[in-house]
Scaffold this motif. Structure first.
Motif, PDB file in Angstrom:
ATOM      1  N   GLU A  78       0.839  -1.215   0.000  1.00  0.00           N
ATOM      2  CA  GLU A  78       0.000   0.000   0.000  1.00  0.00           C
ATOM      3  C   GLU A  78       0.871   1.261   0.000  1.00  0.00           C
ATOM      4  O   GLU A  78       0.551   2.242  -0.683  1.00  0.00           O
ATOM      5  CB  GLU A  78      -0.911   0.005   1.233  1.00  0.00           C
ATOM      6  CG  GLU A  78      -2.016  -1.040   1.190  1.00  0.00           C
ATOM      7  CD  GLU A  78      -2.791  -1.113   2.506  1.00  0.00           C
ATOM      8  OE1 GLU A  78      -2.494  -0.308   3.425  1.00  0.00           O
ATOM      9  OE2 GLU A  78      -3.674  -1.984   2.620  1.00  0.00           O
ATOM     10  N   HIS A  79       1.961   1.223   0.750  1.00  0.00           N
ATOM     11  CA  HIS A  79       2.874   2.366   0.815  1.00  0.00           C
ATOM     12  C   HIS A  79       3.487   2.654  -0.556  1.00  0.00           C
ATOM     13  O   HIS A  79       3.552   3.805  -1.001  1.00  0.00           O
ATOM     14  CB  HIS A  79       3.976   2.071   1.848  1.00  0.00           C
ATOM     15  CG  HIS A  79       5.093   3.069   1.864  1.00  0.00           C
ATOM     16  ND1 HIS A  79       6.169   3.007   0.993  1.00  0.00           N
ATOM     17  CD2 HIS A  79       5.313   4.156   2.658  1.00  0.00           C
ATOM     18  CE1 HIS A  79       6.985   4.014   1.246  1.00  0.00           C
ATOM     19  NE2 HIS A  79       6.506   4.718   2.247  1.00  0.00           N
ATOM     20  N   GLN A  80       3.940   1.609  -1.255  1.00  0.00           N
ATOM     21  CA  GLN A  80       4.553   1.805  -2.574  1.00  0.00           C
ATOM     22  C   GLN A  80       3.534   2.373  -3.572  1.00  0.00           C
ATOM     23  O   GLN A  80       3.875   3.204  -4.411  1.00  0.00           O
ATOM     24  CB  GLN A  80       5.136   0.487  -3.094  1.00  0.00           C
ATOM     25  CG  GLN A  80       6.265  -0.093  -2.235  1.00  0.00           C
ATOM     26  CD  GLN A  80       7.406   0.868  -2.014  1.00  0.00           C
ATOM     27  OE1 GLN A  80       7.404   1.644  -1.050  1.00  0.00           O
ATOM     28  NE2 GLN A  80       8.390   0.844  -2.890  1.00  0.00           N
ATOM     29  N   GLN A  81       2.296   1.921  -3.454  1.00  0.00           N
ATOM     30  CA  GLN A  81       1.226   2.430  -4.322  1.00  0.00           C
ATOM     31  C   GLN A  81       0.889   3.878  -3.966  1.00  0.00           C
ATOM     32  O   GLN A  81       0.778   4.745  -4.844  1.00  0.00           O
ATOM     33  CB  GLN A  81      -0.014   1.533  -4.171  1.00  0.00           C
ATOM     34  CG  GLN A  81      -1.192   1.937  -5.050  1.00  0.00           C
ATOM     35  CD  GLN A  81      -0.918   1.742  -6.529  1.00  0.00           C
ATOM     36  OE1 GLN A  81      -0.469   0.670  -6.934  1.00  0.00           O
ATOM     37  NE2 GLN A  81      -1.180   2.750  -7.338  1.00  0.00           N
ATOM     38  N   ARG A  82       0.749   4.131  -2.695  1.00  0.00           N
ATOM     39  CA  ARG A  82       0.325   5.452  -2.208  1.00  0.00           C
ATOM     40  C   ARG A  82       1.321   6.549  -2.576  1.00  0.00           C
ATOM     41  O   ARG A  82       0.934   7.637  -3.016  1.00  0.00           O
ATOM     42  CB  ARG A  82       0.160   5.377  -0.687  1.00  0.00           C
ATOM     43  CG  ARG A  82      -0.028   6.696   0.032  1.00  0.00           C
ATOM     44  CD  ARG A  82      -0.097   6.409   1.529  1.00  0.00           C
ATOM     45  NE  ARG A  82      -0.055   7.594   2.361  1.00  0.00           N
ATOM     46  CZ  ARG A  82       0.054   7.561   3.687  1.00  0.00           C
ATOM     47  NH1 ARG A  82       0.132   6.393   4.308  1.00  0.00           N
ATOM     48  NH2 ARG A  82       0.089   8.688   4.391  1.00  0.00           N
ATOM     49  N   PHE A  83       2.614   6.278  -2.395  1.00  0.00           N
ATOM     50  CA  PHE A  83       3.602   7.339  -2.592  1.00  0.00           C
ATOM     51  C   PHE A  83       4.183   7.372  -4.003  1.00  0.00           C
ATOM     52  O   PHE A  83       4.619   8.424  -4.456  1.00  0.00           O
ATOM     53  CB  PHE A  83       4.722   7.208  -1.560  1.00  0.00           C
ATOM     54  CG  PHE A  83       4.301   7.608  -0.172  1.00  0.00           C
ATOM     55  CD1 PHE A  83       4.223   8.950   0.189  1.00  0.00           C
ATOM     56  CD2 PHE A  83       3.934   6.650   0.759  1.00  0.00           C
ATOM     57  CE1 PHE A  83       3.808   9.329   1.460  1.00  0.00           C
ATOM     58  CE2 PHE A  83       3.522   7.017   2.040  1.00  0.00           C
ATOM     59  CZ  PHE A  83       3.456   8.369   2.384  1.00  0.00           C
ATOM     60  N   TYR A  84       4.210   6.227  -4.698  1.00  0.00           N
ATOM     61  CA  TYR A  84       4.917   6.172  -5.978  1.00  0.00           C
ATOM     62  C   TYR A  84       4.105   5.566  -7.120  1.00  0.00           C
ATOM     63  O   TYR A  84       4.608   5.490  -8.238  1.00  0.00           O
ATOM     64  CB  TYR A  84       6.232   5.382  -5.824  1.00  0.00           C
ATOM     65  CG  TYR A  84       7.043   5.820  -4.626  1.00  0.00           C
ATOM     66  CD1 TYR A  84       7.509   7.136  -4.530  1.00  0.00           C
ATOM     67  CD2 TYR A  84       7.320   4.940  -3.593  1.00  0.00           C
ATOM     68  CE1 TYR A  84       8.234   7.558  -3.422  1.00  0.00           C
ATOM     69  CE2 TYR A  84       8.057   5.345  -2.480  1.00  0.00           C
ATOM     70  CZ  TYR A  84       8.502   6.657  -2.394  1.00  0.00           C
ATOM     71  OH  TYR A  84       9.218   7.066  -1.311  1.00  0.00           O
ATOM     72  N   GLY A  85       2.912   5.098  -6.840  1.00  0.00           N
ATOM     73  CA  GLY A  85       2.115   4.458  -7.887  1.00  0.00           C
ATOM     74  C   GLY A  85       2.691   3.130  -8.340  1.00  0.00           C
ATOM     75  O   GLY A  85       2.391   2.666  -9.439  1.00  0.00           O
TER      76      GLY A  85
END
Length: 386
Positions: A78-85
């Motif tokens: 979720e973090h990788q998606q949230r901050f970097y797509g």
């Protein structure tokens, strides 16, 4: 035992780390330790409480799953998606490690063979050199030079040989504070694709970028399938003692790294993994506030060091400041750092230990600013004595 040395010759020259030496010096002299990069206050109370809750609930007190607890792997995705797509499968593309240090070790031990060459930015974090050596590979330094410390991309191209296997990237970069910009990352990616190289990228300071923004190289075209991205909770949430890091990458890369990792620590930090899962879901206000606080500390120490007579290279990221001691009439950073506690009660780290080409870093000294404002203020007033 014979005449053969006890220490494996691959680790020759990798004895006691400079951090251990300087931290011991800080303790012995009662000095302010601006050498080792650990905060002197804990991170968010709700994250600490989450660890206590996990302990009490019996979550993680026994061996967690080898790849990491599902809750944390999901939170990392979720973090990788949230901050970097960036989209990663928590089950096949994420691995939890004992800090970023183990992630680096496992990645290099897994992906390198004896005789392979690894190109790394110099100065480099000391574990890089040791892990490359343990893998039997050869490190090839690309020297970052003051005052900008920007990589010479023509020199990088010239360093690539048929034996080059891997590029080891660190951005934001410890100890210089360099943050690679999109143009530089694109050029590095083009070289990796052209020469079919793997990339291991250490992004532990991803949330401490003060000028510009952090751009993961894995997001660039053609890079996802050849990049092992590494980060950790220690730097972002100020719980460095928990040692919770992670690897993200394509399934075959993560499988390779996991194969090595399972024989290093097997698993670690069970209850803390649940707490870090909650930490990664903190609102944007936490990440913004964290960055703003460290930016204030950066400026406090930068201005103080400049007033004390150092030449200061203001970092774009991380929580370290590189300085040049030449204006103080000094030239040997190692001797300077060994004498600094006696002279004014402050401990710093000589950058020369992060170089193969020691001359390039001979007069450079690193200070950390991840300390309380009053500690930084006292350190600055002591350094004025120089």
């Amino acid at each position: 035992m014979g005449a053969r040395p006890l220490l494996n010759r691959r680790l020759d020259g990798h004895g006691t780390t400079i951090f251990a030496e300087m931290s011991a010096l800080a303790t012995a002299t009662g000095s302010i330790n601006l050498g080792q990069g650990f905060p002197d206050t804990d991170g968010p109370e709700e994250v600490r409480e989450a660890a206590v809750r996990a302990l009490r609930d019996g979550r993680g007190n026994q061996y967690p799953p080898g790849p990491g607890v599902p809750e944390l792997r999901t939170a990392i995705a979720e973090h990788q998606q949230r901050f970097y797509g960036l989209t990663y499968d928590p089950d096949t593309e994420i691995l939890v490690t004992a800090g970023a240090t183990e992630a680096i070790a496992a990645a290099l031990l897994a992906l390198l063979e004896p005789g392979d060459e690894v190109i790394a930015f110099e100065p480099f974090y000391d574990s890089y050199a040791a892990c490359i050596a343990m893998a039997g590979a050869t490190r090839v330094p690309l020297t970052l030079r003051a005052p900008s410390f920007r990589p010479d991309l023509d020199e990088l191209r010239a360093l690539i040989t048929p034996r080059t296997r891997l590029l080891l990237i660190n951005t934001p970069h410890n100890p210089t504070g360099l943050v690679l910009d999109p143009t530089e990352l694109a050029a590095i990616a083009d070289l990796a694709i052209e020469h079919d190289l793997l990339v291991v990228t250490d992004e532990v300071y991803e949330h401490l970028v003060f000028d510009g923004a952090h751009h993961p190289i894995a997001a660039l075209p053609g890079m996802r399938e050849r990049t092992v991205s590494i980060s950790s909770a220690g730097k972002t949430f100020s719980f460095t003692g928990w040692k919770v890091g992670w690897v993200t990458g394509a399934p075959e890369l993560v499988t390779a790294v996991r194969t090595a990792k399972q024989y290093l620590t097997y698993v670690s930090a069970g209850p803390f993994q649940y707490a870090v899962a909650e930490a990664l879901r903190l609102p944007d206000s936490y990440f913004d506030g964290f960055r703003a606080d460290l930016l204030h500390k950066r400026d406090l120490l930068t201005d103080g060091l400049a007033a004390a007579g150092f030449r200061v290279f203001r970092p774009a990221g991380t929580y370290f400041i590189t300085t040049d001691i030449t204006p103080l009439g000094e030239k040997d950073g190692i001797e300077f750092c060994r004498s600094l506690p006696e002279r004014c009660g402050v401990v710093a780290i000589p950058n020369a230990v992060f170089y193969d080409n020691a001359d390039a870093g001979q007069s450079l000294v690193r200070f950390t600013f991840c300390k309380r404002d009053d500690v930084l203020g006292e350190a600055v007033s002591r350094l004025q004595q120089l």
